[in-house]
Design a protein around this motif. Sequence first.
Motif, PDB file in Angstrom:
ATOM      1  N   ILE A  64       3.854  13.725  -0.385  1.00 39.35           N
ATOM      2  CA  ILE A  64       3.291  13.884   0.957  1.00 39.35           C
ATOM      3  C   ILE A  64       3.031  12.517   1.586  1.00 39.35           C
ATOM      4  O   ILE A  64       2.418  11.645   0.969  1.00 39.35           O
ATOM      5  CB  ILE A  64       1.970  14.686   0.908  1.00 39.35           C
ATOM      6  N   HIS A  65       3.551  12.325   2.784  1.00 38.67           N
ATOM      7  CA  HIS A  65       3.258  11.139   3.587  1.00 38.67           C
ATOM      8  C   HIS A  65       2.603  11.617   4.883  1.00 38.67           C
ATOM      9  O   HIS A  65       2.510  12.823   5.125  1.00 38.67           O
ATOM     10  CB  HIS A  65       4.541  10.371   3.928  1.00 38.67           C
ATOM     11  N   SER A  66       2.179  10.682   5.726  1.00 38.69           N
ATOM     12  CA  SER A  66       1.609  11.091   6.999  1.00 38.69           C
ATOM     13  C   SER A  66       2.019  10.099   8.084  1.00 38.69           C
ATOM     14  O   SER A  66       1.875   8.888   7.920  1.00 38.69           O
ATOM     15  CB  SER A  66       0.086  11.168   6.887  1.00 38.69           C
ATOM     16  N   GLN A 121       1.748   3.517  10.581  1.00 37.91           N
ATOM     17  CA  GLN A 121       1.389   3.349   9.171  1.00 37.91           C
ATOM     18  C   GLN A 121       1.390   4.719   8.504  1.00 37.91           C
ATOM     19  O   GLN A 121       0.928   5.689   9.112  1.00 37.91           O
ATOM     20  CB  GLN A 121      -0.020   2.723   9.113  1.00 37.91           C
ATOM     21  N   CYS A 122       1.895   4.793   7.270  1.00 36.49           N
ATOM     22  CA  CYS A 122       1.736   6.026   6.508  1.00 36.49           C
ATOM     23  C   CYS A 122       0.240   6.209   6.273  1.00 36.49           C
ATOM     24  O   CYS A 122      -0.454   5.283   5.886  1.00 36.49           O
ATOM     25  CB  CYS A 122       2.471   5.948   5.182  1.00 36.49           C
ATOM     26  N   ALA A 123      -0.249   7.422   6.546  1.00 34.17           N
ATOM     27  CA  ALA A 123      -1.696   7.637   6.514  1.00 34.17           C
ATOM     28  C   ALA A 123      -2.113   8.594   5.401  1.00 34.17           C
ATOM     29  O   ALA A 123      -3.190   9.166   5.448  1.00 34.17           O
ATOM     30  CB  ALA A 123      -2.158   8.157   7.869  1.00 34.17           C
ATOM     31  N   GLU A 124      -1.233   8.776   4.411  1.00 38.58           N
ATOM     32  CA  GLU A 124      -1.590   9.646   3.287  1.00 38.58           C
ATOM     33  C   GLU A 124      -1.177   8.892   2.034  1.00 38.58           C
ATOM     34  O   GLU A 124      -0.015   8.517   1.913  1.00 38.58           O
ATOM     35  CB  GLU A 124      -0.822  10.975   3.410  1.00 38.58           C
ATOM     36  N   TYR A 125      -2.109   8.691   1.117  1.00 38.37           N
ATOM     37  CA  TYR A 125      -1.785   7.888  -0.072  1.00 38.37           C
ATOM     38  C   TYR A 125      -0.575   8.474  -0.788  1.00 38.37           C
ATOM     39  O   TYR A 125      -0.577   9.658  -1.143  1.00 38.37           O
ATOM     40  CB  TYR A 125      -2.984   7.803  -1.012  1.00 38.37           C
ATOM     41  N   CYS A 126       0.451   7.653  -1.005  1.00 35.18           N
ATOM     42  CA  CYS A 126       1.700   8.198  -1.543  1.00 35.18           C
ATOM     43  C   CYS A 126       2.228   7.341  -2.688  1.00 35.18           C
ATOM     44  O   CYS A 126       3.408   7.354  -2.984  1.00 35.18           O
ATOM     45  CB  CYS A 126       2.727   8.291  -0.424  1.00 35.18           C
ATOM     46  N   GLY A 127       1.345   6.574  -3.316  1.00 35.05           N
ATOM     47  CA  GLY A 127       1.797   5.771  -4.446  1.00 35.05           C
ATOM     48  C   GLY A 127       1.490   4.306  -4.225  1.00 35.05           C
ATOM     49  O   GLY A 127       0.887   3.910  -3.230  1.00 35.05           O
ATOM     50  N   GLN A 176       2.883   1.599  -3.283  1.00 30.78           N
ATOM     51  CA  GLN A 176       3.196   0.806  -2.081  1.00 30.78           C
ATOM     52  C   GLN A 176       2.892   1.556  -0.787  1.00 30.78           C
ATOM     53  O   GLN A 176       3.501   1.287   0.258  1.00 30.78           O
ATOM     54  CB  GLN A 176       4.658   0.346  -2.124  1.00 30.78           C
ATOM     55  N   HIS A 177       1.958   2.467  -0.845  1.00 29.04           N
ATOM     56  CA  HIS A 177       1.552   3.224   0.353  1.00 29.04           C
ATOM     57  C   HIS A 177       1.208   2.293   1.519  1.00 29.04           C
ATOM     58  O   HIS A 177       1.608   2.514   2.658  1.00 29.04           O
ATOM     59  CB  HIS A 177       0.367   4.112  -0.018  1.00 29.04           C
ATOM     60  N   ALA A 178       0.484   1.225   1.213  1.00 29.31           N
ATOM     61  CA  ALA A 178       0.058   0.312   2.284  1.00 29.31           C
ATOM     62  C   ALA A 178       1.243  -0.411   2.909  1.00 29.31           C
ATOM     63  O   ALA A 178       1.167  -0.866   4.050  1.00 29.31           O
ATOM     64  CB  ALA A 178      -0.942  -0.702   1.745  1.00 29.31           C
ATOM     65  N   HIS A 179       2.351  -0.529   2.142  1.00 36.15           N
ATOM     66  CA  HIS A 179       3.552  -1.182   2.685  1.00 36.15           C
ATOM     67  C   HIS A 179       4.550  -0.158   3.198  1.00 36.15           C
ATOM     68  O   HIS A 179       5.754  -0.396   3.188  1.00 36.15           O
ATOM     69  CB  HIS A 179       4.200  -2.076   1.624  1.00 36.15           C
ATOM     70  N   MET A 180       4.043   0.996   3.605  1.00 35.60           N
ATOM     71  CA  MET A 180       4.923   1.982   4.251  1.00 35.60           C
ATOM     72  C   MET A 180       4.530   2.018   5.720  1.00 35.60           C
ATOM     73  O   MET A 180       3.902   2.954   6.199  1.00 35.60           O
ATOM     74  CB  MET A 180       4.763   3.345   3.583  1.00 35.60           C
ATOM     75  N   ALA A 181       4.880   0.960   6.403  1.00 32.73           N
ATOM     76  CA  ALA A 181       4.513   0.839   7.816  1.00 32.73           C
ATOM     77  C   ALA A 181       5.774   0.951   8.669  1.00 32.73           C
ATOM     78  O   ALA A 181       6.884   1.033   8.145  1.00 32.73           O
ATOM     79  CB  ALA A 181       3.818  -0.489   8.055  1.00 32.73           C
TER      80      ALA A 181
HETATM   81 CU1  CUA Z   1       3.822   7.266   2.468  1.00 30.88          CU
HETATM   82 CU2  CUA Z   1       1.544   6.722   2.127  1.00 30.88          CU
END
Ligand code: CUA
Length: 342
Positions: A176-178, A211-217, A219-224
């Motif tokens: 799940i991403h957001s 920015q991806c707004a759902e923790y997804c692993g 590198q979540h913070a680098h999913m911009a």
């Molecule tokens: Cu994709 Cu957090």
Amino acid sequence: MNVSSRSGPLLAGIAAIAAEPARADGPMSYLATFGPRGQSIAALTWGLIVLSVFVVCAVGALVLAGTAARRTYRNSDLERPLPVERGEAGIRWIYAGLVATTLVLAGFTFWTMTTMASISRPAEEPRLTIEITGHQWWWEARYRNGDPSESFETANELHIPVGEPVRLTLASADVIHSFWVPKLSGKTDLIPGRVNETWIEADRAGVYRGQCAEYCGKQHAHMAMRLFADRPDAFRAWWDAQRRPAASASSQAEMAGERQFVERCGRCHTVRGTQADGREGPDLTHLISRTTIAANTIPNDVAHLSGWIADPQAIKPRNKMPAVGLSGPELTAILAYLRTLD
Ligand code: CUA
């Protein structure tokens, strides 16, 4: 120092955020928004903040007043148990509080519901649809406008025409991403096995950070992502350029680079018009037209691109791109080829 001079900077800060002149290219903010969708949400957010602060202050003041209002007793009263009294005036406060709370909550429920209803679909039917798929950890974007020959794919940097609504369909390839571009809209999740739909509209040209707004692993913070709201002619020019297959390699070095690329990178990446047709990673047909790489993690220039290809795990640990062990000349050749993909 008195209270007003201490709260001065805080109030000034809040006022500055509220009155911030529209700047699309600033840091992410859901309080300074652009476009009809973001503005309805921001108005509601400000309303809720102001009311909540007012309620906290009012309740606090009443508690303090109640604590301060002491009854005085004579010494002789304290020698016997005091009867519990229920004064007539007390119950009126409870009724008044009940009515006030109910009215305020009902008002805000109504405001919230009407806001949600009004942003559920745009005022006019969107002409453009972007199909977005979330991956660990990047954004795949497929542009469609009805004619399949006009469709193309890109990644991590979206362009939309300013002043018109755009439909987004949101799917996920793994977890799940957001999807969240705070200055334009709230969040919508990308959920494996289903397709969600939302829309965005920017009323001011500029670059908006998402920015991806759902923790997804890891590198979540680098999913911009970067979302460019372009004026119509600029958008059309971008669209026409993206639709074209890749420029063909012209020099000997570029042709050697293309061969290396197809062999070493082509099972994961697509470059339209070549034999590289992998689906694991981003489509690189117009790589050089993007301003960043690795989902807005590093700038897209020769130095960063070369560092990324040589050792992607050092820059974004656990992402799916391995270091493929290129020799110096191989890396140089591949870079020379990639530089032609504008
Ligand atoms: Cu994709 Cu957090």
